[in-house]
Every structure is written in structure tokens, then in C-alpha cells.
Design a protein around this motif. Sequence first.
Motif, short mmCIF file in Angstrom:
data_model
loop_
_atom_site.label_atom_id
_atom_site.label_comp_id
_atom_site.label_asym_id
_atom_site.label_seq_id
_atom_site.Cartn_x
_atom_site.Cartn_y
_atom_site.Cartn_z
N ALA A 44 0.84 -1.24 0.04
CA ALA A 44 0.01 -0.01 -0.03
C ALA A 44 0.84 1.12 0.15
O ALA A 44 0.53 2.20 -0.77
N THR A 45 1.86 1.36 0.75
CA THR A 45 2.77 2.21 0.79
C THR A 45 3.30 2.67 -0.71
O THR A 45 3.83 3.78 -0.86
N GLU A 46 3.94 1.66 -1.07
CA GLU A 46 4.52 1.75 -2.41
C GLU A 46 3.59 2.32 -3.52
O GLU A 46 3.89 3.13 -4.20
N LEU A 47 2.35 1.97 -3.61
CA LEU A 47 1.53 2.34 -4.38
C LEU A 47 0.98 3.69 -4.02
O LEU A 47 0.93 4.80 -4.89
N PHE A 48 1.30 4.09 -2.96
CA PHE A 48 0.76 5.53 -2.53
C PHE A 48 1.97 6.52 -2.99
O PHE A 48 1.80 7.48 -3.58
N ILE A 49 3.25 5.80 -2.88
CA ILE A 49 4.29 6.94 -3.34
C ILE A 49 4.39 6.78 -4.97
O ILE A 49 4.71 7.74 -5.43
N PHE A 50 4.05 5.74 -5.40
CA PHE A 50 3.61 5.58 -7.00
C PHE A 50 2.68 6.57 -7.28
O PHE A 50 2.91 7.47 -8.26
N SER A 51 1.57 6.73 -6.45
CA SER A 51 0.67 7.75 -7.19
C SER A 51 1.21 9.17 -6.65
O SER A 51 0.72 10.11 -7.74
N ARG A 52 1.82 9.27 -5.82
CA ARG A 52 2.42 10.70 -5.75
C ARG A 52 3.56 11.13 -6.71
O ARG A 52 3.49 12.26 -6.95
N HIS A 53 4.15 10.18 -7.25
CA HIS A 53 5.19 10.46 -8.13
C HIS A 53 4.29 10.69 -9.38
O HIS A 53 4.85 11.58 -10.14
N LYS B 199 -7.66 16.90 -8.92
CA LYS B 199 -8.63 16.46 -7.80
C LYS B 199 -8.23 14.72 -7.42
O LYS B 199 -8.77 14.46 -6.24
N GLN B 200 -7.93 14.21 -8.40
CA GLN B 200 -7.64 12.72 -7.91
C GLN B 200 -6.45 12.59 -6.85
O GLN B 200 -6.44 11.99 -5.88
N TRP B 201 -5.61 13.61 -6.89
CA TRP B 201 -4.46 13.72 -5.81
C TRP B 201 -5.13 14.17 -4.59
O TRP B 201 -4.61 13.43 -3.62
N GLU B 202 -6.06 14.87 -4.56
CA GLU B 202 -6.53 15.25 -3.32
C GLU B 202 -7.48 13.96 -2.64
O GLU B 202 -7.74 13.81 -1.59
N ILE B 203 -7.86 13.15 -3.32
CA ILE B 203 -8.45 11.81 -2.94
C ILE B 203 -7.27 10.94 -2.31
O ILE B 203 -7.31 10.34 -1.35
N LEU B 204 -6.14 11.16 -2.84
CA LEU B 204 -4.83 10.31 -2.77
C LEU B 204 -4.09 10.82 -1.58
O LEU B 204 -3.50 9.98 -0.77
N ARG B 205 -4.07 11.93 -1.38
CA ARG B 205 -3.24 12.50 -0.38
C ARG B 205 -3.54 11.99 1.04
O ARG B 205 -2.67 11.78 1.62
N PRO B 206 -4.71 11.89 1.55
CA PRO B 206 -5.09 11.36 2.98
C PRO B 206 -4.37 9.89 3.01
O PRO B 206 -4.46 9.47 4.30
N PHE B 207 -4.03 9.15 2.06
CA PHE B 207 -3.82 7.71 2.45
C PHE B 207 -2.49 7.63 3.14
O PHE B 207 -1.98 6.73 3.95
N HIS B 208 -1.51 8.92 3.10
CA HIS B 208 -0.58 9.11 3.98
C HIS B 208 -0.72 8.79 5.23
O HIS B 208 0.02 7.82 6.00
N LEU B 209 -1.49 9.31 5.85
CA LEU B 209 -2.17 9.26 7.44
C LEU B 209 -2.83 8.06 7.64
O LEU B 209 -2.73 7.50 8.58
N LEU C 154 7.33 5.95 4.24
CA LEU C 154 6.51 7.01 4.26
C LEU C 154 6.95 8.02 5.00
O LEU C 154 6.87 9.33 4.48
N ASP C 155 8.03 8.03 5.79
CA ASP C 155 8.19 9.44 6.50
C ASP C 155 9.74 9.41 6.12
O ASP C 155 10.33 10.55 6.43
N LYS C 156 10.21 8.77 5.35
CA LYS C 156 11.73 9.14 5.20
C LYS C 156 12.79 9.17 6.23
O LYS C 156 13.39 10.14 6.28
N CYS C 157 12.41 8.52 7.25
CA CYS C 157 13.21 8.63 8.34
C CYS C 157 14.36 7.60 8.53
O CYS C 157 14.32 6.54 7.69
N ASP C 158 15.09 7.58 9.68
CA ASP C 158 16.52 6.79 9.57
C ASP C 158 15.72 5.72 10.41
O ASP C 158 14.70 5.59 11.01
N LEU C 159 16.67 4.48 10.26
CA LEU C 159 15.95 3.36 10.99
C LEU C 159 15.88 3.34 12.59
O LEU C 159 15.25 2.93 13.15
N VAL C 160 16.81 4.29 13.11
CA VAL C 160 16.52 4.34 14.39
C VAL C 160 15.29 5.03 15.14
O VAL C 160 14.79 4.57 15.91
N SER C 161 14.76 5.99 14.21
CA SER C 161 13.62 6.37 14.61
C SER C 161 12.45 5.58 14.18
O SER C 161 11.55 5.56 15.14
N ALA C 162 12.59 4.65 13.25
CA ALA C 162 11.59 3.89 13.11
C ALA C 162 11.63 2.72 14.13
O ALA C 162 10.50 2.06 14.61
#
Length: 895
Positions: free
Chosen positions: A147-156, A178-188, A218-226
Motif C-alpha cells: 500500500a505504501t509503495e502504491l501511495f508513493i507511486f501515486s504521488r510520483h 482532484k484525484q491527488w486530493e483523494i490520494l493525499r490522505p492515504f499517507h495518514l 512513508l516518513d523518509k526517516c532513519d532506521l533508529v527513529s523507526a
Amino acid sequence: MTASLLNLNVDTLFEQNNVSEIDAVHKKIQTVVENKREELRTQVGERYRDLLKAADTIAAMQTSAGTLIEQVHHVQENCRKLNEQQLLGFKDTLSPPAQNTILEGHGTRSKNKKLQNYYSCMVQIKLLTSLPELIWTHIDNEHFYAATELFIFSRHISTGLQLDGQSELMQKLPVAAKQWEILRPFHLTIKQAIMSVLERETINSDVAVDCLQSLLLLDKCDLVSAIKTFLHLRATAFLNSLESKTGKEPRRVKERILASLGILNDTIELIEKCLLENGGLLFSRIKDCNSSAWTPSINRMESSERQLAYLLPDIIANFKPQFDDPKLEVHQMSAALQQFLDKIDSLASKQLEQIFALVSNMQTIQDIKSTASATQERLNFNHLEQYWNLKASQLDFYGMKYTPLIHKRIREIIRNSWSLAMTKTYEKVLQQVETGQLPVAEQIWREQSEDLPLSLAAALNDQPKRLANRTKGYDSSTIDVCKQFDSYLADIVKEMNVLLQEQTTKSEDKLELIQFLRETAQEQITQYLGRLKSLKLKERRTLLQALSNTLALVELCPNLKLCFCPPSSWRQWSANSMGLEHWPRLCGLIEDEMFQFWLLVIDNVLSANSCKDKMPKAMNHEVVLRDFPLWQSQTLEQRDEDDPAERVQSTIRIPIQPRLSLQTYLHDLIHSLNQAVPQTLPPKVLQAFNQKLLSELLSHYESLSTSDCAKSSQNISLQLYFDLKFLERLFGITREERSLYDRFHSLQLSLKDCIDPFDFELFAEHISTHVARSSNRLHGEFGVLTPNSVQNQKNSIISPSNSSSLAHEADPNVLCLSSSGSTSLWFPLLPIVVPPQGLTAPTMAAERKTELMESEKTTPTRKTATTTRKSEGTNKSKSSAASFFGMSQEWFRSS
């Protein structure tokens, strides 16, 4: 009021009311008008304030918007300049004819490119419209990385379309924005779903790695934060597992405790499987995603969308997310784990301890220990502690956090159970002390059908033994109190058996538990005795009720002894002699405390029956005639010194029994004692009672010996001397009781000085004989006061000072009817202390004198008949005892 004024008719008002009433109505109208004006001013003021605030906010927004527009204009200008700089050198310098030819070819290519751009945009918009449903499907199936990969793909895709947003085509297709506005909340949405899964009680390693990958992407954080986020959510899951409700139905305490322990152990297992650099599942997954063999994101679309991939630009068709090279230092992981452990410690000290406080029985604790121990056998985190530089056993959550709370709760249950048992018992005793009535002798010794056991086994196993309880004054209410108290202790012992049979508990822990049970029992008994002493009882009835109930706890509560002397099933974890010194010590403590109550009782009895009030205070002829019994005349023959053939006969008179007032006093004292204390007095109490009694009698005889009448009359001194010898023999005074012994003999010597030495030499042997005979005859009547072993077959004297406890001494000629703990109470022979109806003490004494005189003239035939009757009585008693206990007569010893 306001409605009535509004509907007021002015014409009618002036027609029907006078001036004063009209004036009152006018004032009311003015008052209402003023109130309305004030209300209007308030409302206008509040709205004006809100308008001012809104105006200030609009002004601030206008300023911010102007600043933002200005900055956007600067950015556009800079981009235009940068574009012109990049195109320098590529400007067209051909001649106009050649330039026209090129423009014709370029127009054809431009037309094809526009058509290709159109199809590409259509396919990208088609992908954007299909992605929401596909992402939801992966979320529902808990495939969060997909799901995350597809969300990143939609954002791209949306980013590329937005960069071309100024084109004519995109201006005509606003659906892309308008479609991006529908896809944007998938991050949260995806992030919340990941957190919800990580807060569950049980997750497997694949799901955990999938969630960690999604967080990194999703957050592009480092491994320690995750990892910190992961550990924080597992701590939240630990806290949620302790709640009473995790679903629709409430959970049992045992399930909540085991679930919380499972979360902690599973967390460490997940870390071990996923986050170790050498072979960790997360690192291998990230390595696979970064490899060139990993398929592009377009392959996660349905087949219909994948067939149109050739229409997409390469930057979209070949898109796949990339991870930074994950690096996890040992000190970083150690710090994150230490933070997690500190948080668990904080939660365990507050929440987990409260959950353990809800455990109410040992069976639940045993189930928790068995299940947890079985789980701990497959866990070994020692290599992780060494790898991450943690303290020893810091990852052993069961041993470090749960085991101390289990031991603490076990002790609390034992202490609370003991406290409840002791409190209930104290309340019952207090209720009996305040409102109960002591049983009288007739009620205690009344024969009942349950007194006769059917067999020897029934007699030995009967608890409580009825006849033995009567000798100690334990009535039915006291037995009920002890029965209830023993039932509470039986529950405690039963729960102890449950814990001690648990195989996973260490032997030293079991030994500490047994010692804690003994210490708690001693503490509770001591507090109970302290509460009884704090009542400061003074009345005889309340004292007897309190000490009877307290002494019965030792006799009638076998489970109390088990708390101090462990049974054989417990001794495998402790020394065989463990507790042998504690039980006698407790019995001694109870006896010592109750002995103080006994002293108050006997002081009360003696003060109510003082010899100073009951016996003559002075000696005169009237007292002698009334008080002295008949003396025996003894004829002595001896040779005449002048004529040896002649024999001289002389008659002497010798007392044969103590004074009647002394006998009457002792008889009345016994009667009063039986009324006050119907049960048998323990030897130690009887000894104290006799010492106080004899001290008062000696004081009485000392006052009589110093009187002129006693000094002037040899017969009075001789009778008083006889009384003292009688008391000394009857109560068994020996040299061990030094103070009484010295007082008796000093007083006897003072009376002996008042008697002619020659006469006393003649009297001495006869007095000793009569004293022995009189004490033997009156021993049965005064047996309540005399020690049980005062006379043996040789009429030897045994001092009562040998008795050092409130327990009855062993008598080999008496059956043991009760034996418990350190006290072996024996059923003594019951003396006949009640005279026949219509006879008084002086009459009885006179009859005894007559019988004595007649006994000297008894023929051998009478002696034979007496012996025969005695034999018959003995056989009858043996027969009764044999039938009572179901034994043969050969078991009994011959008398």
C-alpha cells in the motif's frame, strides 16, 4: 409579564383602571424597555468585539498572502531567467528558407508528440483513479508495504502531472489535481493502520518487517527513529493488554497478566529476528528492494493497467522506491532498548502491580507461574544482552518484573487471609465477651448422647472431643468460634499446598514462603493478644470468656499448628526440625498472656471469699466449743519406774481433723470456685491459686498464733498446729516452694513452743498419723484445690511447682482424652465436692468422727465386706470405661 404588556389595550386600560394603576403599568413598561436596551447594548458589544477580532485576523491573512504571492513571483522570475541561460547557444541561426523546411517537419513531429502526451496523460489519470481502491485492498489485507509503495507511486504520478499543469491539455483535465486530493490522505491512513497493527498483542515477524519498511518509506526517516516508534507502540500494546476490556467482553486477570508478559517477550523476539544486522529480516528485505531485480511499482497494478505501460514515460513505467542504506549502530540500539525497558519499568511499577492486586487465590498464581515458566524455557536472550551491552538478565521480564510481584502478591494474600481470619475471630470473641453468658457447671457436665463414641477410632479422631472440652470449659459457642477460625486457616494451608506443589518454584522460595507463613501467623496472634489486653477486662465473666476462647485456639485448631510446624509434605523443602521451637514458643506466649487473665479471675474469687471474713478472727472459749472437732482419746501404757511389774496407763487427747471453720471455708471456697469456673483449673493456675490461698491462711494463723489465748492454751496451739500440718500435707508443700515452706515451719515452731515438750513428744507420732489419715479422707472433698499428683501409692508428696504451663500433667492411671500441640491435657478424676442434700459441713465432720471411732472397732468380717465392695466398684468402673472407649478390660491397669 412581557407578553401581557405587549398585548395591552391602551383604551381599555384607561377605561378600567385608575390613575395609580396606570402609573404602575407605565413604570413596568419603562423597566422592561430599559432591560431590553441593556441586553441590546451587551449583544452589540460582543458582536463588535468579534468583528474587530475577525478584522484583525483578515488583515494578518492579507499581509501573509501578499508576502507569499510576492515570493512566488520571485520564484517564477528566477526560473524564467534560469531557462533562458540554459538555452543560450541553442538558438536557431538558419536562413529563412531552411528554417521554413525544418519547421514543416517539426510540426509533424510536434503533432505526434501531442498525441503521445495526450495518451500518456490519460493512462496516468487512469492509474490515479484505480489506485485508491487498490491501496484500500492492501490495507485491509495488512500488506502495508504494498500500500505504501502504491501511495508513493501515486504521488510520483501526481507530481509529474502537476509540473505540467500549465499546459493546455492539463488545463482541460482538472481531474488529475482532484484525484491527488483523494490520494493525499492515504499517507495518514496507512500510518494509522500500521500503528494500530503494531499495538496489537500478537504480530509475526513478516508483519513487523512490513510495518517498519512502510514507516521508513512513508516518513523518509532513519532506521533508529523507526525502531523507537516500533518500541513505543509495543509499550502501548503492553499498557493496553492490562486494561480490563480489549474487546466487547471483559478479560480475566490471569489472561491480562499473561498477555502483557507475552507482548514483552514477543517484542524482544521480533527485534532478534528482524533487526540483527547479520541475517536480520528487515535488512534482507531492504537489500532486495534496492536490488536491480526488484520489479517496478507498475507491476502491482492490475493487468489492464499494466498493458498500457508502454504509453507511460520511462520515469513512471520504471519507477520503484529506493531505501537509503540502513545503518544501525550498537550504541543506538542499546539506547533505544534501554529507553523501552525504562518505560516498561515505569508501567510495571504502576499498572502491573495494580493488576496483581486483583489476584485473589493461589490457584490463579500457580496457573500464571506454570504458563509463564513454560514460555520462559524456550527463551534465551543472553546473547542479545551481550550484543547490545545490556545489564545481565535485563531482558528476563518474568524474572525481573513478574516474579517479585508474584511473590509480593502471595505474601499479601497470606497476610490478608490471616488478618481476615484473626479479625473475624476477634469480633466473635468480643461479641461473646460483651453479650455471651458463661455456661454453669450443670450445663457443662450434663450428659449428652453424642458424648459416647462408637469405637476407639471414633474416640481418637473426634474433633472436638466433647468430654475433654468440658474439662477446659469449652462450650458450643467457643467450639464454633474455633471451627470458623480453623476453616479460614484450612483455606490458607490449602493454598500453600497448591503453591508448594508447583514444580517451577525454587526450593529456597518455598522455604521463604513457609517462613513467611509462620512469621505472619505469629504476628497476627500477637496482635490478637494485644487487642484482648487493650480491652482491660475486669469482670470475672468477661475474663473467663476471653481466656477460654483464646486457649481453645491452640487446642481445637489443628491448622494453626501447621502454620508453625510444617507437615511432612512440606519438610522436603525445609529442615525436618523446622518449626519445632516456634510452636512451643507460641503456646507459651498464649499461656503467659492468659495466665494474667487467670490471675485476675482467682484474685476475684479469693477477694469474694476471704478467709478473714469467713473464719473466726480471735480465739475464745465459745469459738473453741463451736469450732474444734471431737478429739480422740489415746491410752498409753508404760512401766512404772518404782515397780517394773506394774504398768501405768495414761490417757491423752489428740486432734484427728482440722477445725470445722477451716473445713467449712475450704468447702465454701470450692463451691464458689465451681460456680465461677466450672472447668478444671490448669495446674499452673491451681498452683497460683493455692499460693495466694495459703498466703492468706498463713496470715490468718499467724494472727491467731500471736493471740494470748493460743499462747495460754496448749490445746488451742495443738489444734492450730494440726491445721497447719494438715494444710501442708493436703497442698503438698515442699522445700522447692521455699517461701511457703519457711512460713509453715516457722509458724509451726512458734506453736510448738506453746506446747509442753514432753507432751509434744508423745503427740508427734499420733499427730502425723492423724494428719495423713485426715488428708487422705478429705482429699476427695478438697480435690479441686489439691494438685492432681499430690498422693501416689506411697502417699508421697509431689510439688505443684513442677507444672510450668497451663496444661494438665500426665497421669498414667487416667486416660488421655485430648492432646494437641505442646499441651497434653489429661482428664483428672473428678472429686465429689457437693455434700448430700440436707447436710452441712459441721454435720459431715461429726459423722466422720463417728465413723472413725467405729472404724477402730471394725471386725475382720466388715473389712472383708468393704474390700469386696471396693473390688466390685473398681470392676464396675473398669467395665464402664471399657464400654465407653470400646476397649477390653485387660487394657486398663489394675489399681
